[in-house]
Design an enzyme around this catalytic site. Structure first.
Site, PDB file in Angstrom:
ATOM      1  N   ARG A  32       0.812  -1.241   0.000  1.00  0.00           N
ATOM      2  CA  ARG A  32       0.000   0.000   0.000  1.00  0.00           C
ATOM      3  C   ARG A  32       0.831   1.270   0.000  1.00  0.00           C
ATOM      4  NH1 ARG A  32      -3.698  -3.184   2.990  1.00  0.00           N
ATOM      5  NH2 ARG A  32      -5.334  -3.813   1.539  1.00  0.00           N
ATOM      6  N   LYS A  84       3.311  11.788 -11.225  1.00  0.00           N
ATOM      7  CA  LYS A  84       2.629  10.776 -12.042  1.00  0.00           C
ATOM      8  C   LYS A  84       3.500   9.534 -12.075  1.00  0.00           C
ATOM      9  CE  LYS A  84      -0.152  13.436 -15.293  1.00  0.00           C
ATOM     10  NZ  LYS A  84      -0.329  13.843 -16.706  1.00  0.00           N
ATOM     11  N   GLU A 102      10.346  18.056 -24.511  1.00  0.00           N
ATOM     12  CA  GLU A 102       9.531  18.497 -23.364  1.00  0.00           C
ATOM     13  C   GLU A 102       9.923  19.916 -22.927  1.00  0.00           C
ATOM     14  OE1 GLU A 102       6.881  16.971 -22.386  1.00  0.00           O
ATOM     15  OE2 GLU A 102       7.146  14.871 -22.960  1.00  0.00           O
ATOM     16  N   LYS A 126       7.005  23.522 -15.295  1.00  0.00           N
ATOM     17  CA  LYS A 126       6.163  22.349 -15.015  1.00  0.00           C
ATOM     18  C   LYS A 126       5.626  22.422 -13.592  1.00  0.00           C
ATOM     19  CE  LYS A 126       5.429  17.537 -14.766  1.00  0.00           C
ATOM     20  NZ  LYS A 126       5.679  16.176 -15.122  1.00  0.00           N
ATOM     21  N   GLU A 163      -4.522  16.924 -12.142  1.00  0.00           N
ATOM     22  CA  GLU A 163      -4.975  17.105 -13.526  1.00  0.00           C
ATOM     23  C   GLU A 163      -6.496  17.185 -13.674  1.00  0.00           C
ATOM     24  OE1 GLU A 163      -2.338  15.270 -16.536  1.00  0.00           O
ATOM     25  OE2 GLU A 163      -4.179  14.793 -17.608  1.00  0.00           O
ATOM     26  N   ARG A 215      -3.488  21.344 -15.444  1.00  0.00           N
ATOM     27  CA  ARG A 215      -2.354  20.431 -15.715  1.00  0.00           C
ATOM     28  C   ARG A 215      -2.478  19.766 -17.086  1.00  0.00           C
ATOM     29  NH1 ARG A 215       0.738  16.265 -11.590  1.00  0.00           N
ATOM     30  NH2 ARG A 215       2.151  15.434 -13.163  1.00  0.00           N
ATOM     31  N   ASN A 259      -0.041  18.242 -21.477  1.00  0.00           N
ATOM     32  CA  ASN A 259      -0.227  17.182 -22.465  1.00  0.00           C
ATOM     33  C   ASN A 259      -0.259  17.710 -23.897  1.00  0.00           C
ATOM     34  OD1 ASN A 259      -0.464  15.031 -20.573  1.00  0.00           O
ATOM     35  ND2 ASN A 259      -2.464  15.865 -20.023  1.00  0.00           N
ATOM     36  N   HIS A 279       0.661  15.511 -26.792  1.00  0.00           N
ATOM     37  CA  HIS A 279       0.691  14.126 -26.296  1.00  0.00           C
ATOM     38  C   HIS A 279      -0.514  13.283 -26.728  1.00  0.00           C
ATOM     39  CE1 HIS A 279       4.010  15.662 -23.985  1.00  0.00           C
ATOM     40  NE2 HIS A 279       4.213  14.504 -23.389  1.00  0.00           N
ATOM     41  N   HIS A 335       1.279  10.422 -28.176  1.00  0.00           N
ATOM     42  CA  HIS A 335       1.242   9.115 -27.493  1.00  0.00           C
ATOM     43  C   HIS A 335       0.726   8.024 -28.425  1.00  0.00           C
ATOM     44  CE1 HIS A 335       1.306  10.203 -22.920  1.00  0.00           C
ATOM     45  NE2 HIS A 335       2.489   9.947 -23.388  1.00  0.00           N
ATOM     46  N   HIS A 340      10.151   8.746 -26.943  1.00  0.00           N
ATOM     47  CA  HIS A 340       8.999   9.537 -26.507  1.00  0.00           C
ATOM     48  C   HIS A 340       9.005  10.943 -27.120  1.00  0.00           C
ATOM     49  CE1 HIS A 340       5.823  11.067 -23.905  1.00  0.00           C
ATOM     50  NE2 HIS A 340       6.623  12.067 -23.565  1.00  0.00           N
TER      51      HIS A 340
HETATM   52  N1  GLY Z   1       3.926  14.738 -18.223  1.00  0.00           N
HETATM   53  C1  GLY Z   1       2.794  15.523 -17.971  1.00  0.00           C
HETATM   54  C2  GLY Z   1       2.463  15.652 -16.540  1.00  0.00           C
HETATM   55  O1  GLY Z   1       3.264  15.317 -15.682  1.00  0.00           O
HETATM   56  O2  GLY Z   1       1.385  16.093 -16.229  1.00  0.00           O
END
Ligand code: GLY
Length: 354
Positions: A114, A136, A178, A214, A224, A228, A232, A235, A239, A255
């Protein structure tokens, strides 16, 4: 001392490896587990070992490098190794690597018993400016990127430019996408500075400035719900292309290379739907095409790309959600785009790369 305060932890830039050693000495963890991949085991672990001579008692967990290994099978391997090492809830995981290691290590740590504490020591430009900060964690499922994961903050992040020397040019360029993205969505000045960079040499201070952007976004919206989503930009389409390339190409796109394509397509959508000026569209597309290799897309793969986009986490119901630029340095989110327009943007990329 250069430090950025994030969500209850510090991102440390100066004397970072001394600070790492102090962190380990000052905290009373039952055990230190260091997660590496083959590359960071060979090239980065010796740097850490030399920098933290007082820390001699730790266990190493090694995974195979590459996004294709950021999956549940490898994660099970990590969990099993943690169990084999007898890790209890007071163990600490140190993720030493690029985005694959920090994403998967954070995920493994945040779910094991956990949740145990973890640190990120990002070794690629990509993970320094993006993956290691913001909480993330995750793994891919089939070729859908980061679809299983948690928001779990590290206890600290230590960013060292020593590791950038271990990267090949392609890796640097991938991470640089990025940095460019951070400029495009929040800071025109940073974008203009990117255009003057003599790649692959990343100027002093640029990683810090990029993380600052960031972090500002992440602090405002940690999970998000809204703002946030601008991180993206590039992306949604990027992606899908990355996921497609991973299962199709012998030498898959990295990436950042896929995100550069995604940014070109989504800049086109920004022009079409969100009033991005044509001159700014041309400026950013010309720049991206001048530094990233051209990728051979063809319309036969569009259905597969659209199917991948439909799994994107930013969608609501059947609607495909995008972050779109209003101008360079300013980005909107929750912009829902019809399939026809997405196809047009892919055609636009193809027309630019013929
Ligand atoms: N890579 C995008 C974020 O961390 O929200």
């Amino acid at each position: 001392m250069k430090k950025i305060n994030s969500l209850g932890y510090e991102v440390v830039f100066d004397d970072e490896l001394d600070e790492l050693q102090s962190f380990l000495i000052d905290h009373d963890y039952s055990q230190l587990l260091i997660l590496v991949d083959r590359n960071t085991n060979d090239h980065c672990l010796p740097v850490i070992q030399a920098a933290i001579p007082d820390i001699v008692d730790y266990d190493i967990i090694e995974v195979d490098p590459g996004e294709e290994n950021k999956n549940i099978d490898f994660c099970i391997g990590v969990w099993k190794t943690m169990l084999d090492f007898g890790a209890d809830r007071k163990a600490l995981m140190l993720n030493l690597g690029g985005g694959v290691v920090t994403d998967m290590g954070g995920f493994a740590a945040s779910t094991y018993k956990r949740g145990i504490d973890f640190l990120n020591v990002p070794t690629t430009l990509l993970s320094q400016v993006d993956a290691s900060v913001g909480g993330k964690t995750g793994i891919d499922l089939d070729n859908v990127k980061n679809i299983i994961g948690t928001f779990s903050q590290p206890k600290a992040v230590f960013i060292s430019n020593k590791f950038l020397e271990t990267l090949d040019d392609r890796q640097v360029l991938s991470g640089f996408a990025e940095v460019i993205k951070h400029g495009l969505i929040q800071d025109k000045d940073l974008f203009n500075r990117c255009k003057t960079v003599n790649l692959p040499v990343i100027p002093e201070g640029m990683v810090y400035d990029s993380v600052l952007i960031k972090n500002k976004v992440v602090l405002e919206d940690p999970t998000e719900k809204g703002l946030r989503k601008i991180l993206n930009f590039g992306h949604t389409i990027g992606h899908a292309i990355e996921g497609y390339s991973l299962v199709t190409d012998v030498n898959p796109l990295l990436h950042g290379e896929a995100i550069a394509i995604g940014m070109i397509c989504e800049a086109y959508l920004s022009h079409k739907i969100n009033n991005l000026d044509i001159a700014e569209l041309d400026e950013l597309v010309d720049y991206l095409l001048s530094i990233y290799p051209k990728y051979n897309l063809n319309s036969a793969v569009y259905p597969e790309l659209l199917a991948l986009m439909k799994n994107d986490k930013k969608n609501e119901g059947n609607k495909l959600g995008f972050a779109l630029l209003r101008k360079i340095g300013d980005c909107d989110f929750n912009k829902y785009v019809e399939e026809d327009a997405i196809i047009e943007s892919l055609d636009y990329y193809q027309s630019k790369t013929k």
